[in-house]
Design a protein around this motif. Sequence first.
Motif, short mmCIF file in Angstrom:
data_model
loop_
_atom_site.label_atom_id
_atom_site.label_comp_id
_atom_site.label_asym_id
_atom_site.label_seq_id
_atom_site.Cartn_x
_atom_site.Cartn_y
_atom_site.Cartn_z
N ALA A 1 -0.68 -7.78 -5.51
CA ALA A 1 -0.34 -9.18 -5.73
C ALA A 1 -1.34 -10.10 -5.03
O ALA A 1 -1.60 -11.21 -5.50
CB ALA A 1 1.07 -9.46 -5.23
N ALA A 2 -1.90 -9.63 -3.92
CA ALA A 2 -2.88 -10.43 -3.18
C ALA A 2 -4.28 -10.30 -3.76
O ALA A 2 -5.22 -10.93 -3.28
CB ALA A 2 -2.88 -10.02 -1.71
N GLY A 3 -4.44 -9.45 -4.76
CA GLY A 3 -5.73 -9.30 -5.42
C GLY A 3 -6.66 -8.29 -4.76
O GLY A 3 -7.83 -8.21 -5.11
N ARG A 4 -6.15 -7.51 -3.83
CA ARG A 4 -6.98 -6.50 -3.18
C ARG A 4 -6.98 -5.23 -4.01
O ARG A 4 -6.02 -4.91 -4.70
CB ARG A 4 -6.45 -6.17 -1.79
CG ARG A 4 -6.67 -7.31 -0.80
CD ARG A 4 -6.20 -6.91 0.55
NE ARG A 4 -4.76 -6.67 0.48
CZ ARG A 4 -4.00 -6.38 1.51
NH1 ARG A 4 -4.52 -6.27 2.69
NH2 ARG A 4 -2.71 -6.17 1.37
N THR A 5 -8.08 -4.50 -3.93
CA THR A 5 -8.20 -3.23 -4.64
C THR A 5 -7.92 -2.11 -3.66
O THR A 5 -8.50 -2.06 -2.58
CB THR A 5 -9.62 -3.06 -5.21
OG1 THR A 5 -9.91 -4.17 -6.05
CG2 THR A 5 -9.72 -1.77 -6.00
N LEU A 6 -7.04 -1.23 -4.04
CA LEU A 6 -6.69 -0.09 -3.19
C LEU A 6 -7.24 1.20 -3.76
O LEU A 6 -7.64 1.26 -4.92
CB LEU A 6 -5.16 0.03 -3.08
CG LEU A 6 -4.45 -1.15 -2.44
CD1 LEU A 6 -2.95 -0.90 -2.48
CD2 LEU A 6 -4.91 -1.35 -1.02
N GLY A 7 -7.25 2.22 -2.96
CA GLY A 7 -7.65 3.54 -3.43
C GLY A 7 -9.09 3.86 -3.14
O GLY A 7 -9.78 3.17 -2.41
N ARG A 8 -9.55 4.91 -3.76
CA ARG A 8 -10.90 5.39 -3.57
C ARG A 8 -11.89 4.43 -4.22
O ARG A 8 -11.66 3.97 -5.34
CB ARG A 8 -11.01 6.78 -4.19
CG ARG A 8 -12.28 7.49 -3.89
CD ARG A 8 -12.22 8.88 -4.49
NE ARG A 8 -13.40 9.60 -4.11
CZ ARG A 8 -13.48 10.90 -4.09
NH1 ARG A 8 -12.44 11.62 -4.43
NH2 ARG A 8 -14.57 11.51 -3.72
N PRO A 9 -13.01 4.15 -3.53
CA PRO A 9 -13.99 3.27 -4.15
C PRO A 9 -14.60 3.92 -5.39
O PRO A 9 -14.73 5.14 -5.46
CB PRO A 9 -15.04 3.06 -3.06
CG PRO A 9 -14.80 4.10 -2.04
CD PRO A 9 -13.39 4.58 -2.21
N PRO A 10 -15.01 3.11 -6.37
CA PRO A 10 -15.60 3.68 -7.58
C PRO A 10 -16.93 4.37 -7.28
O PRO A 10 -17.64 4.00 -6.36
CB PRO A 10 -15.79 2.48 -8.50
CG PRO A 10 -15.77 1.30 -7.62
CD PRO A 10 -14.95 1.65 -6.42
N GLU B 1 7.62 2.71 1.75
CA GLU B 1 6.76 1.80 2.49
C GLU B 1 5.37 1.69 1.85
O GLU B 1 4.83 0.59 1.69
CB GLU B 1 6.63 2.28 3.94
CG GLU B 1 5.83 1.38 4.83
CD GLU B 1 5.77 1.90 6.26
OE1 GLU B 1 4.69 1.84 6.85
OE2 GLU B 1 6.81 2.37 6.75
N ASN B 2 4.81 2.83 1.47
CA ASN B 2 3.49 2.83 0.83
C ASN B 2 3.52 2.09 -0.51
O ASN B 2 2.58 1.38 -0.86
CB ASN B 2 2.97 4.25 0.64
CG ASN B 2 2.62 4.90 1.95
OD1 ASN B 2 2.39 4.24 2.95
ND2 ASN B 2 2.58 6.23 1.96
N THR B 3 4.59 2.26 -1.25
CA THR B 3 4.73 1.58 -2.53
C THR B 3 4.80 0.07 -2.33
O THR B 3 4.14 -0.70 -3.04
CB THR B 3 5.98 2.07 -3.27
OG1 THR B 3 5.87 3.49 -3.46
CG2 THR B 3 6.13 1.40 -4.62
N LYS B 4 5.58 -0.37 -1.35
CA LYS B 4 5.70 -1.80 -1.07
C LYS B 4 4.36 -2.38 -0.64
O LYS B 4 3.98 -3.48 -1.06
CB LYS B 4 6.74 -2.04 0.02
CG LYS B 4 8.16 -1.83 -0.45
CD LYS B 4 9.14 -1.99 0.68
CE LYS B 4 10.55 -1.62 0.23
NZ LYS B 4 11.50 -1.64 1.35
N GLU B 5 3.61 -1.65 0.20
CA GLU B 5 2.30 -2.12 0.62
C GLU B 5 1.33 -2.21 -0.57
O GLU B 5 0.54 -3.15 -0.66
CB GLU B 5 1.71 -1.19 1.68
CG GLU B 5 2.38 -1.30 3.03
CD GLU B 5 1.83 -0.30 4.03
OE1 GLU B 5 0.89 0.46 3.71
OE2 GLU B 5 2.36 -0.27 5.15
N GLY B 6 1.40 -1.25 -1.46
CA GLY B 6 0.54 -1.27 -2.64
C GLY B 6 0.85 -2.43 -3.56
O GLY B 6 -0.06 -3.09 -4.08
N VAL B 7 2.12 -2.72 -3.77
CA VAL B 7 2.52 -3.85 -4.62
C VAL B 7 2.06 -5.15 -3.98
O VAL B 7 1.55 -6.04 -4.67
CB VAL B 7 4.04 -3.83 -4.86
CG1 VAL B 7 4.52 -5.12 -5.49
CG2 VAL B 7 4.43 -2.64 -5.71
#
Length: 98
Positions: free
Chosen positions: A65-74, A55-61
């Motif tokens: 694809a939608a151009g959003r950045t995931l993960g910890r902020p720089p 589920e997490n992998t599908k949400e990340g993909v």
Amino acid sequence: MGDCGPCLGSREILHLRIATGTWSGFDLAADDPQTKLFVTMLAGVREFQRDMISENTKEGVAAEAAGRTLGRPPRSTGTRRPTSSTRTGRRDGQSRSR
């Protein structure tokens, strides 16, 4: 693929035994009701983890694809974290006394 029933039938050939911790000495190949319950619970947790990873992998993909950045902020480069006096002194060329 999600069915763990066949996994339970093959326990006899594995001869797995828990080596350390609270469950030390617990034989996962035994054929008593407690062992069957324990192995079934472990299989359920394993299946849950696999589903969560999928589920997490599908949400990340989808997010990528939608151009959003995931993960910890720089890390911001304009601010510095406070340093200890030892690090500050070494950075300024002071040696430490022994």
